[in-house]
Design an enzyme around this catalytic site. Sequence first.
Site, mmCIF file in Angstrom:
data_model
loop_
_atom_site.group_PDB
_atom_site.id
_atom_site.type_symbol
_atom_site.label_atom_id
_atom_site.label_comp_id
_atom_site.label_asym_id
_atom_site.label_seq_id
_atom_site.Cartn_x
_atom_site.Cartn_y
_atom_site.Cartn_z
ATOM 1 N N TYR A 1 0.809 -1.211 0.000
ATOM 2 C CA TYR A 1 0.000 0.000 0.000
ATOM 3 C C TYR A 1 0.845 1.265 0.000
ATOM 4 O O TYR A 1 0.377 2.330 0.366
ATOM 5 C CB TYR A 1 -0.929 -0.005 1.220
ATOM 6 C CG TYR A 1 -1.964 -1.101 1.196
ATOM 7 C CD1 TYR A 1 -2.254 -1.800 0.022
ATOM 8 C CD2 TYR A 1 -2.646 -1.457 2.337
ATOM 9 C CE1 TYR A 1 -3.200 -2.808 -0.009
ATOM 10 C CE2 TYR A 1 -3.612 -2.466 2.320
ATOM 11 C CZ TYR A 1 -3.870 -3.128 1.140
ATOM 12 O OH TYR A 1 -4.810 -4.128 1.118
ATOM 13 N N ASP B 1 -9.849 -5.944 3.748
ATOM 14 C CA ASP B 1 -8.489 -6.401 4.066
ATOM 15 C C ASP B 1 -8.223 -6.301 5.566
ATOM 16 O O ASP B 1 -7.172 -5.816 5.986
ATOM 17 C CB ASP B 1 -7.470 -5.568 3.272
ATOM 18 C CG ASP B 1 -6.058 -6.152 3.358
ATOM 19 O OD1 ASP B 1 -5.939 -7.399 3.486
ATOM 20 O OD2 ASP B 1 -5.086 -5.382 3.294
#
Length: 315
Positions: A18, A139
């Site tokens: 990320y 997630d």
Amino acid sequence: MDVPNQYERVAEIGVGAYGTVYKARDVQNGGRFVALKKVRVHTSEDGMPMSTIREVALLRQLESFEHPNIVRLFDVYTTACTDRETRLTLVFEFIDQDLSMFLEKVPPPGLPESRIRDMMQQFLNGLDFLHTHRVVHRDLKPQNILVTSGGQLKLADFGLARIYSFQMALTSVVVTLWYRAPEVLLQASYATPVDLWSVGCIFAEMFRRRPLFSGNSDIDQLNKIFDLLGVPAEDDWPSDVALSHLSFVQRDKQPIETVVPEIGLSGKDLLLKLLTFDPTKRISTAAALQHDFFSENESDGSLAPVPSRPQAKTS
């Protein structure tokens, strides 16, 4: 527009699928620490995709509620643009410990059930807030559940799946499968129940202090799930997947207490409702918050009043 000079970088604290995360000091707000999360977004001929703009707008909208179990988003900056990508910097409150780190520090014999009850209630309150606003986290794992020094749980990295998809395509970081719901592993359609499966895996991990299902591929992960919970009935198998029910060797369900021996009766019942294979039969956040596990008085096993679900406050 570059990130303003009000943020002084202190240290790089993480690089992953990320993007890069920095710890920084906000010199215009009393020197408080913030987390600067830098991500790359695909740019088309028309500029930044509308999906990204919508995701950021939603994050800003959720921030206005200042929910106690949601990480604060202070600002978003566009820091660089090219024909192919835009770089965003998201400014979050800084919390230096996640649930994974917290559990690693817990001495034997582990967390008392009363502490797990409190943490789970905070966890579900934050998730219930997201689901009420039609946000699927997608997630959930211990690494994006933050724990403050005062024991407050805050969910992070929610609502960013589409923003992150381009960033993840550019990296070789392996995203863990350990908390993924069966419908995701089978590549079936999914909605908010995927998050409740992850909650179940994390609930068990709070007792065990190690992951419940640690597979190394989608198939291995499914087999580890079925080793404990048994292969589901054919009627519960999703119809829109390539893998058939017959792809898996039939096996019997094992008692959950064989892998989570410290869990009590009401905790076991909640865990099994969270780890239900069929997402349409899996417990919701609202129902989970009303479960007996949260109304038990641990000293005598009697029932206490169920705490009301906190209402998000508008600013």
